[in-house]
Design a protein around this motif. Structure first.
Motif: not given
Length: 493
Positions: A77-96
């Motif tokens: 959870y800790l390791a994925l938190l920040f990468p997921v934060f950026l990916a959510t915006d970059y990929l525009r939500y739906k893919p995440v």
């Protein structure tokens, strides 16, 4: 599972990125997202995961489950938190959102069929991914609807998730206690429900823009923002006339659905280095306030302890009363604590008091009550006392985190609100990782479950003591300032 969904901790960062999809355009995406949230949380097997993992067919020992398997969730959870934060915006939500559904499908499929320590540890990694990607569920809707609908749609999405969790817990308890279903069957129902959620997510419309990487510029205008803490259900309102910290300017509304584009609106790509620099500058400004720092410190410290307690509560109950000897009521307890906690959150919203003056003392008092509840859970080896203490523990935490949410958010713009809560959550997870590594993990001390809970009780007692001292100091300082002001008044006359 061993962790609590940490949904919504950074959803506020996209609240500014709402779009002008007026009329009924918001209804279908909201309904689809609520359906996803409901089915994704109907997991009747979750309150019984510890019991399931300790069944003979899994061939796992208590030490392996508590000290080698469950810590993997915290680390992932800790390791994925920040990468997921950026990916959510970059990929525009739906893919995440789709990634979350897929991660949970893999988690429950492995829960059904995986065997051995390494396989179950891998399962926990996927569950950590499912928890970290919960941000997409709560932030997606802000890219579709109008700003004036934020509070409404947020309440819908949060309510759908809570109702789903409650339905799952109650149905799991009924199926185990009344119908006599096996835990394997409950996991099949959970997998089926998550699969339905995953299928529903495919029909969500794809947002065209996002806040950082795919945003458009527009004219600034004043507006009233209403947001809601998705994790704890507390309503927070940001009015244009609310006092803000120095240097904080009003933000422009950024439409995301492509509606109402004008010739002067141009898509911009933001350099990630610039984004990180802006976040760092905002971070320094946010935590320059003592009041903000105080509530944030409590938020991070208490959330760390809260995660640890709920992660290993099932393990404690299993040690107090082994489930193979008698019937257990984990599902009913989870449902009751969720509903009563929601009631407490509603009630605290109507309490009128000077939190600026008495907030730290209140945090100290209630933190002590939390410590007492955890201590009773650990020392009074009666399952009903454990259940009752757990319910009290969750109610108090949800009540306090609601107060902290309001106190932090009242002077923040939505973006700064997102940043502060994101940082607080990251710090909480970092502290939890350290605590898990030292106390729980087999590579550390690998303590037994009763010793762990004694440490958690002491941890909350220490938090209580720190805030008691700080609160008394703040009250004395405020009293002296008041006396000085009164003494100067006659001289000025």
């Amino acid at each position: 599972m061993s962790g609590l969904g940490g949904g919504g901790w950074l959803s506020w960062r996209s609240a500014r990125a709402g779009a002008g999809g007026g009329g009924c355009r918001w209804a279908l995406p909201t309904a689809l997202l609520c359906a996803y949230g409901f089915f994704c949380n109907v997991r009747p097997s979750e309150p019984f995961v510890t019991r399931y993992l300790l069944e003979p067919h899994k061939n796992l020992s208590e030490t392996q489950v508590f000290n080698e398997i469950y810590p993997v969730w915290t680390y992932s959870y800790l390791a994925l938190l920040f990468p997921v934060f950026l990916a959510t915006d970059y990929l525009r939500y739906k893919p995440v959102v789709l990634l979350q559904g897929l991660s949970l499908i893999v988690t429950w499929f492995m829960l059904l069929y995986a065997q051995g320590l390494r396989a179950i540890q891998f399962l926990e990694f996927f569950y950590g991914m499912g928890t970290a990607t919960d941000i997409a569920y709560y932030s997606y809707i802000y890219s579709i609807v109008d700003v004036n609908l934020y509070q409404k749609v947020t309440s819908y999405c949060r309510s759908a998730a809570l109702v789903g969790y409650t339905v799952g817990s109650v149905s799991g308890q009924v199926l185990v206690s009344v119908a006599g279903w096996s835990l394997f069957s409950l996991n099949v129902i959970s997998l089926t429900s998550i699969s339905i959620a995953f299928g529903t997510a495919w029909f969500l419309p794809m947002p065209q823009q996002s806040l950082f990487f795919h945003h458009v510029s527009s004219q600034q205008h004043s507006w009233e923002m209403k947001v809601m803490d998705c994790k704890n259900g507390s309503a927070v309102q940001d009015h244009p006339n609310v006092q803000r910290a120095a240097g904080w300017e009003d933000e422009a509304k950024v439409p995301l659905n492509g509606e109402g584009r004008s010739a002067e609106k141009q898509e911009q790509k933001v350099d990630i280095v610039k984004v990180l620099k802006d976040l760092w500058r905002d971070f320094l400004q946010c935590y320059s306030s003592r009041n903000m720092l105080c509530w944030s410190v409590w938020w991070a410290l208490s959330t760390c302890g809260y995660f640890q307690v709920i992660n290993y509560a099932q393990g404690l109950w299993e040690m107090v009363l082994p489930s193979h000897n008698t019937e257990i009521y984990n599902g009913a307890v989870e449902a009751a604590s969720t509903l009563l906690g929601a009631v407490a959150v509603f009630v605290v919203g109507h309490i009128k008091t000077s939190w600026a003056m008495w907030g730290e003392v209140a945090l100290a008092l209630f933190s002590f009550l939390i410590a007492a509840a955890v201590y009773i859970m650990d020392t009074v080896h009666n399952i009903w006392v454990c259940y009752a203490s757990y319910v009290v523990f969750r109610i108090i935490y949800m009540l306090l985190i609601t107060i902290a949410t309001f106190q932090i958010a009242t002077k923040l713009s939505v973006e700064r609100y997102a940043l502060v809560f994101g940082v607080n959550t990251f710090i909480a997870l970092a502290l939890q990782t350290v605590l898990t590594l030292i106390v729980v993990d087999a590579s550390g001390l690998g303590l037994d479950i009763f010793t762990q809970f004694m440490i958690y009780a002491s941890y909350f007692a220490a938090i209580s003591l720190v805030f008691l001292v700080s609160g008394i100091y703040s009250i004395v300082r405020a009293y002296r300032r008041q006396k000085q002001t009164q003494s100067r008044s006659p001289e000025s006359q």
